[in-house]
Motif scaffolding. Structure first.
Motif, mmCIF file in Angstrom:
data_model
loop_
_atom_site.group_PDB
_atom_site.id
_atom_site.type_symbol
_atom_site.label_atom_id
_atom_site.label_comp_id
_atom_site.label_asym_id
_atom_site.label_seq_id
_atom_site.Cartn_x
_atom_site.Cartn_y
_atom_site.Cartn_z
ATOM 1 N N GLU A 308 0.817 -1.212 0.000
ATOM 2 C CA GLU A 308 0.000 0.000 0.000
ATOM 3 C C GLU A 308 0.850 1.261 0.000
ATOM 4 O O GLU A 308 0.341 2.352 -0.292
ATOM 5 C CB GLU A 308 -0.935 -0.008 1.212
ATOM 6 N N ASP A 309 2.130 1.140 0.295
ATOM 7 C CA ASP A 309 3.015 2.309 0.296
ATOM 8 C C ASP A 309 3.140 2.946 -1.079
ATOM 9 O O ASP A 309 3.550 4.103 -1.193
ATOM 10 C CB ASP A 309 4.412 1.914 0.800
ATOM 11 N N ILE A 310 2.780 2.203 -2.138
ATOM 12 C CA ILE A 310 2.967 2.743 -3.488
ATOM 13 C C ILE A 310 2.086 3.964 -3.734
ATOM 14 O O ILE A 310 2.399 4.799 -4.585
ATOM 15 C CB ILE A 310 2.705 1.661 -4.559
ATOM 16 N N ILE A 311 0.979 4.112 -2.973
ATOM 17 C CA ILE A 311 0.129 5.292 -3.173
ATOM 18 C C ILE A 311 0.825 6.557 -2.684
ATOM 19 O O ILE A 311 0.386 7.669 -3.018
ATOM 20 C CB ILE A 311 -1.244 5.134 -2.489
ATOM 21 N N ASN A 312 1.902 6.407 -1.938
ATOM 22 C CA ASN A 312 2.678 7.564 -1.470
ATOM 23 C C ASN A 312 3.860 7.869 -2.378
ATOM 24 O O ASN A 312 4.584 8.847 -2.154
ATOM 25 C CB ASN A 312 3.182 7.323 -0.046
ATOM 26 N N GLU A 313 4.067 7.034 -3.384
ATOM 27 C CA GLU A 313 5.204 7.201 -4.285
ATOM 28 C C GLU A 313 4.818 8.011 -5.518
ATOM 29 O O GLU A 313 3.643 8.086 -5.902
ATOM 30 C CB GLU A 313 5.733 5.838 -4.738
ATOM 31 N N ILE A 314 5.809 8.615 -6.148
ATOM 32 C CA ILE A 314 5.649 9.315 -7.423
ATOM 33 C C ILE A 314 6.334 8.486 -8.494
ATOM 34 O O ILE A 314 7.527 8.177 -8.383
ATOM 35 C CB ILE A 314 6.249 10.724 -7.366
ATOM 36 N N LEU A 315 5.594 8.095 -9.518
ATOM 37 C CA LEU A 315 6.098 7.227 -10.581
ATOM 38 C C LEU A 315 6.418 8.032 -11.833
ATOM 39 O O LEU A 315 6.056 9.203 -11.946
ATOM 40 C CB LEU A 315 5.069 6.139 -10.892
ATOM 41 N N THR A 316 7.074 7.381 -12.789
ATOM 42 C CA THR A 316 7.441 8.025 -14.050
ATOM 43 C C THR A 316 6.894 7.235 -15.219
ATOM 44 O O THR A 316 7.100 6.021 -15.313
ATOM 45 C CB THR A 316 8.968 8.131 -14.199
ATOM 46 N N CYS A 317 6.201 7.906 -16.113
ATOM 47 C CA CYS A 317 5.650 7.260 -17.305
ATOM 48 C C CYS A 317 6.773 6.795 -18.216
ATOM 49 O O CYS A 317 7.706 7.551 -18.511
ATOM 50 C CB CYS A 317 4.735 8.238 -18.040
ATOM 51 N N ILE A 318 6.688 5.558 -18.688
ATOM 52 C CA ILE A 318 7.742 5.026 -19.554
ATOM 53 C C ILE A 318 7.688 5.620 -20.952
ATOM 54 O O ILE A 318 8.643 5.481 -21.723
ATOM 55 C CB ILE A 318 7.667 3.483 -19.640
ATOM 56 N N ASP A 319 6.576 6.291 -21.306
ATOM 57 C CA ASP A 319 6.449 6.867 -22.644
ATOM 58 C C ASP A 319 6.814 8.349 -22.685
ATOM 59 O O ASP A 319 7.601 8.768 -23.542
ATOM 60 C CB ASP A 319 5.027 6.682 -23.174
ATOM 61 N N CYS A 320 6.239 9.140 -21.790
ATOM 62 C CA CYS A 320 6.421 10.602 -21.867
ATOM 63 C C CYS A 320 7.206 11.176 -20.693
ATOM 64 O O CYS A 320 7.451 12.380 -20.650
ATOM 65 C CB CYS A 320 5.076 11.313 -21.973
ATOM 66 N N GLN A 321 7.587 10.322 -19.747
ATOM 67 C CA GLN A 321 8.363 10.728 -18.566
ATOM 68 C C GLN A 321 7.592 11.645 -17.624
ATOM 69 O O GLN A 321 8.165 12.234 -16.702
ATOM 70 C CB GLN A 321 9.694 11.406 -18.946
ATOM 71 N N ARG A 322 6.305 11.797 -17.813
ATOM 72 C CA ARG A 322 5.486 12.569 -16.885
ATOM 73 C C ARG A 322 5.388 11.825 -15.554
ATOM 74 O O ARG A 322 5.249 10.598 -15.509
ATOM 75 C CB ARG A 322 4.089 12.775 -17.470
ATOM 76 N N ASN A 323 5.434 12.551 -14.464
ATOM 77 C CA ASN A 323 5.206 11.942 -13.156
ATOM 78 C C ASN A 323 3.718 11.716 -12.935
ATOM 79 O O ASN A 323 2.880 12.517 -13.368
ATOM 80 C CB ASN A 323 5.747 12.834 -12.044
ATOM 81 N N TYR A 324 3.393 10.626 -12.272
ATOM 82 C CA TYR A 324 2.001 10.320 -11.960
ATOM 83 C C TYR A 324 1.954 9.519 -10.664
ATOM 84 O O TYR A 324 2.971 9.028 -10.175
ATOM 85 C CB TYR A 324 1.322 9.557 -13.099
ATOM 86 N N LYS A 325 0.746 9.414 -10.115
ATOM 87 C CA LYS A 325 0.573 8.687 -8.867
ATOM 88 C C LYS A 325 -0.534 7.643 -9.007
ATOM 89 O O LYS A 325 -1.394 7.737 -9.884
ATOM 90 C CB LYS A 325 0.247 9.646 -7.713
ATOM 91 N N ILE A 326 -0.511 6.679 -8.128
ATOM 92 C CA ILE A 326 -1.566 5.685 -8.025
ATOM 93 C C ILE A 326 -2.437 6.057 -6.824
ATOM 94 O O ILE A 326 -1.925 6.278 -5.720
ATOM 95 C CB ILE A 326 -0.985 4.274 -7.825
ATOM 96 N N THR A 327 -3.741 6.152 -7.044
ATOM 97 C CA THR A 327 -4.645 6.500 -5.954
ATOM 98 C C THR A 327 -5.006 5.254 -5.146
ATOM 99 O O THR A 327 -4.826 4.110 -5.595
ATOM 100 C CB THR A 327 -5.932 7.150 -6.477
ATOM 101 N N GLU A 328 -5.547 5.498 -3.976
ATOM 102 C CA GLU A 328 -5.956 4.384 -3.127
ATOM 103 C C GLU A 328 -7.039 3.547 -3.791
ATOM 104 O O GLU A 328 -7.030 2.312 -3.710
ATOM 105 C CB GLU A 328 -6.462 4.934 -1.791
ATOM 106 N N GLN A 329 -7.981 4.213 -4.479
ATOM 107 C CA GLN A 329 -9.061 3.479 -5.159
ATOM 108 C C GLN A 329 -8.507 2.622 -6.302
ATOM 109 O O GLN A 329 -8.968 1.502 -6.526
ATOM 110 C CB GLN A 329 -10.099 4.462 -5.698
ATOM 111 N N GLU A 330 -7.543 3.178 -7.036
ATOM 112 C CA GLU A 330 -6.929 2.395 -8.111
ATOM 113 C C GLU A 330 -6.256 1.153 -7.565
ATOM 114 O O GLU A 330 -6.423 0.039 -8.094
ATOM 115 C CB GLU A 330 -5.894 3.249 -8.852
ATOM 116 N N LEU A 331 -5.461 1.329 -6.528
ATOM 117 C CA LEU A 331 -4.729 0.191 -5.969
ATOM 118 C C LEU A 331 -5.675 -0.898 -5.489
ATOM 119 O O LEU A 331 -5.436 -2.094 -5.708
ATOM 120 C CB LEU A 331 -3.826 0.654 -4.828
ATOM 121 N N PHE A 332 -6.757 -0.492 -4.833
ATOM 122 C CA PHE A 332 -7.760 -1.473 -4.385
ATOM 123 C C PHE A 332 -8.301 -2.268 -5.575
ATOM 124 O O PHE A 332 -8.440 -3.504 -5.510
ATOM 125 C CB PHE A 332 -8.893 -0.746 -3.657
ATOM 126 N N PHE A 333 -8.614 -1.562 -6.662
ATOM 127 C CA PHE A 333 -9.142 -2.228 -7.854
ATOM 128 C C PHE A 333 -8.094 -3.139 -8.486
ATOM 129 O O PHE A 333 -8.405 -4.280 -8.860
ATOM 130 C CB PHE A 333 -9.604 -1.174 -8.856
#
Length: 397
Positions: A308-333
């Motif tokens: 569940e710690d991943i919702i606190n992390e900032i990720l990087t898109c492999i295509d455009c290098q934009r930063n994005y996050k995973i929400t709690e609802q997404e992770l649950f799904f």
């Protein structure tokens, strides 16, 4: 859009679905992941042009089947063993995606994705009659140049909504309305011209904003019926002389740049092309980069190994290098459906869905089976095996 649906993530143009992910043009489906142009399917992954499937993986053009893998029938035990060995693993799913793409090219696809239409030209049309140059339209007749509308009659140039409406011309997000020209976000009204956000119960308005229960107004000013008709005639004559009456409000009035709108999704332009056509362009598109706290390499391959710690992390898109996050609802799904963490940002995933859906323009092409002329949004240079509707029904269904 997606209507009458629950627990849906990253889907496009679908209805009456639940627990579905990364799917386009599916209906009546449950538990479908990466599904395309399919109806009535349950607990299946990577399916295209299918109907009535249950527990199938990587299948194309199948009807009423269960426990098929890449169009090959398996026992339920063998199918479940295969599925459990890959489901939830990003690397395994990516490998199977490549196999599925190859299978799609080896099987015929229909010239369009229309259903129950008469005398129509467009794509993703359902139960339409005499509807031309239109896309993602349902239950419409005698209309042209529509996008994402339903239950519309006798209309030209409408985008979005348009439910139970008729005689619309160059409108956006306007519904339950009769006789509207150049309007945006109007509803439950009649005889509107160049109005914005006027609802409900209006009639005979011109150039008005945010009125309700009003009649015979111009630029939000009240007139008598006689004054209104005289001034309206003068305004319409001027607009007609300028050659702009009947067109949508000019693009210079838009608060958005062309590249911030769905126009760029469906009819992409370069900055130079957009400016030449009179549109604005936004150079400062919001995009955060370089702030990641977790590299792509360190994202767990399997969703079961993702904490569940991943919702606190900032990720990087492999295509455009934009930063994005995973929400709690997404992770649950993702955990519930055994879907690995996506490696692309929302914007790139959306772009990929638009590309998979296909462009909204037409080309002349030959049916790959009978060689007759067809009109399709599959460009002649594309590798798909495109059949006319008659051949597809005869050879596939």
């Amino acid at each position: 859009g997606v209507v009458s649906s629950t627990e849906v993530f990253d889907c496009y143009f679908s209805k009456k679905i639940d627990r579905c992910y990364e799917s386009i043009n599916i209906s009546g489906c449950s538990g479908v992941l990466w599904g395309y142009n399919s109806t009535g399917c349950v607990d299946s992954m990577y399916i295209d042009n299918c109907s009535g499937l249950t527990n199938c993986f990587g299948c194309v053009n199948l009807r009423n089947k269960s426990y098929c893998w890449n169009n090959i029938q398996l026992s339920s035990e063998e199918y479940n063993n295969r599925l459990q060995s890959i489901k939830g693993s990003f690397s395994s799913i990516e490998k199977e995606k490549g196999i599925f793409k190859k299978l799609c090219l080896e099987n015929p696809t229909k010239e369009n994705h229309n259903l129950k239409v008469v005398d129509c030209l467009g794509d993703y049309l359902t139960e339409c009659k005499n509807t031309q140059q239109s896309f993602e339209v349902t239950n419409t007749e005698d209309s042209k140049w529509l996008f994402s509308t339903r239950d519309t009659k006798d209309s030209y140039g409408a985008i979005g909504y348009s439910i139970n409406s008729e005689r619309l011309l160059e409108v956006v997000s306007t519904g339950y309305t009769s006789k509207a020209i150049g309007c945006f976000a109007c509803e439950l009204s009649t005889d509107l011209e160049y109005c914005i956000s006027c609802f409900p119960s209006n009639n005979n308005l011109l150039g008005c904003d945010s009125l309700k229960n009003s009649s015979y107004c111009i630029l939000n000013k009240q007139y008598t019926k006689e004054e209104y008709e005289k001034l309206r005639e003068h305004i319409i004559n001027e607009l007609t002389d300028l050659g702009v009456y009947g067109l949508m409000l000019p693009p210079e009035l838009s608060p958005f740049g062309y590249n911030e709108t769905i126009g760029q999704d469906n009819m992409p332009l370069t900055k130079e092309q957009a400016l030449k056509l009179g549109f604005k362009w936004q150079d400062d598109i919001q995009k955060t980069i370089g702030k990641e706290t977790l590299s792509v390499e360190n994202i767990p391959d399997h969703i079961d190994d993702t904490t569940e710690d991943i919702i606190n992390e900032i990720l990087t898109c492999i295509d455009c290098q934009r930063n994005y996050k995973i929400t709690e609802q997404e992770l649950f799904f993702y955990k519930r459906m055994k879907i690995p963490i996506p490696r692309e940002c929302f914007f790139c995933r959306h772009k990929n869905r638009i590309e998979k859906r296909g462009p909204y323009k037409f080309w002349d092409r030959k049916c790959a089976f009978c060689k007759k002329d067809i009109v399709t949004n599959y460009a002649p240079g594309r590798p798909e095996m495109v059949y006319c509707e008659e051949c597809y029904k005869r050879e596939v269904l």
